[in-house]
Enzyme design. Structure first.
Site: not given
Ligand code: 5GP
Length: 126
Positions: A35, A97, A105, A110, A112
């Site tokens: 991440d 999520n 987001e 995905h 985590h």
């Molecule tokens: P969500 O909120 O959708 O569960 O998590 C999205 C995750 O993607 C976040 O933890 C954020 O830091 C990660 N993320 C967003 N953009 C990028 C990116 O360009 N590269 C990587 N490696 N992680 C990303």
């Protein structure tokens, strides 16, 4: 209502090689990478290579081969990271999520995997 997948999302762009990532492990149907904004000493994201919006979409519509590959590759990541209790690791948390209330987001499914310190209760309240 059918799931609408947005091909411009950041993980789709990573899968197309348009944006770099720090890959931990990759398989036929799955990619695991670090991440960009880690919330724990260990924070990786397990994503299917297929076009799935969230867990429910993936679980309902992915093939058995994709689903097995996703979970086996997640297990491989845990082994590589040394976090699985079954291998003597100190443990980890898997979070996925979905949607607005889940505070998702990136609209590509995905998981985590967070580890490397005691993570406390599952949810902070308030
Ligand atoms: P969500 O909120 O959708 O569960 O998590 C999205 C995750 O993607 C976040 O933890 C954020 O830091 C990660 N993320 C967003 N953009 C990028 C990116 O360009 N590269 C990587 N490696 N992680 C990303």
């Amino acid at each position: 209502m059918p799931y609408a997948y947005d091909d411009t999302n950041i993980f789709a762009r990573i899968l197309r090689g348009e944006i770099p990532n720090k890959t931990l492990v990759e398989s036929a149907h799955t990619l695991v990478f670090h991440d960009i904004r880690p919330q724990a000493p260990v924070h990786v994201l397990v994503i299917p290579k297929g076009r799935y919006v969230d867990f429910a979409h993936f679980a309902a519509e992915a093939s058995a081969e994709e689903i097995a590959d996703f979970h086996r590759t997640a297990a491989r990541a845990c082994a590589l990271l040394g976090v699985a209790p079954g291998d003597g690791g100190a443990g980890f948390r898997g979070i996925s999520n979905a949607g607005d209330n889940g505070h998702q987001e990136v609209p590509h499914y995905h998981l985590h995997i967070l580890a490397g310190r005691p993570l406390g209760p599952m949810l902070s309240h308030g």
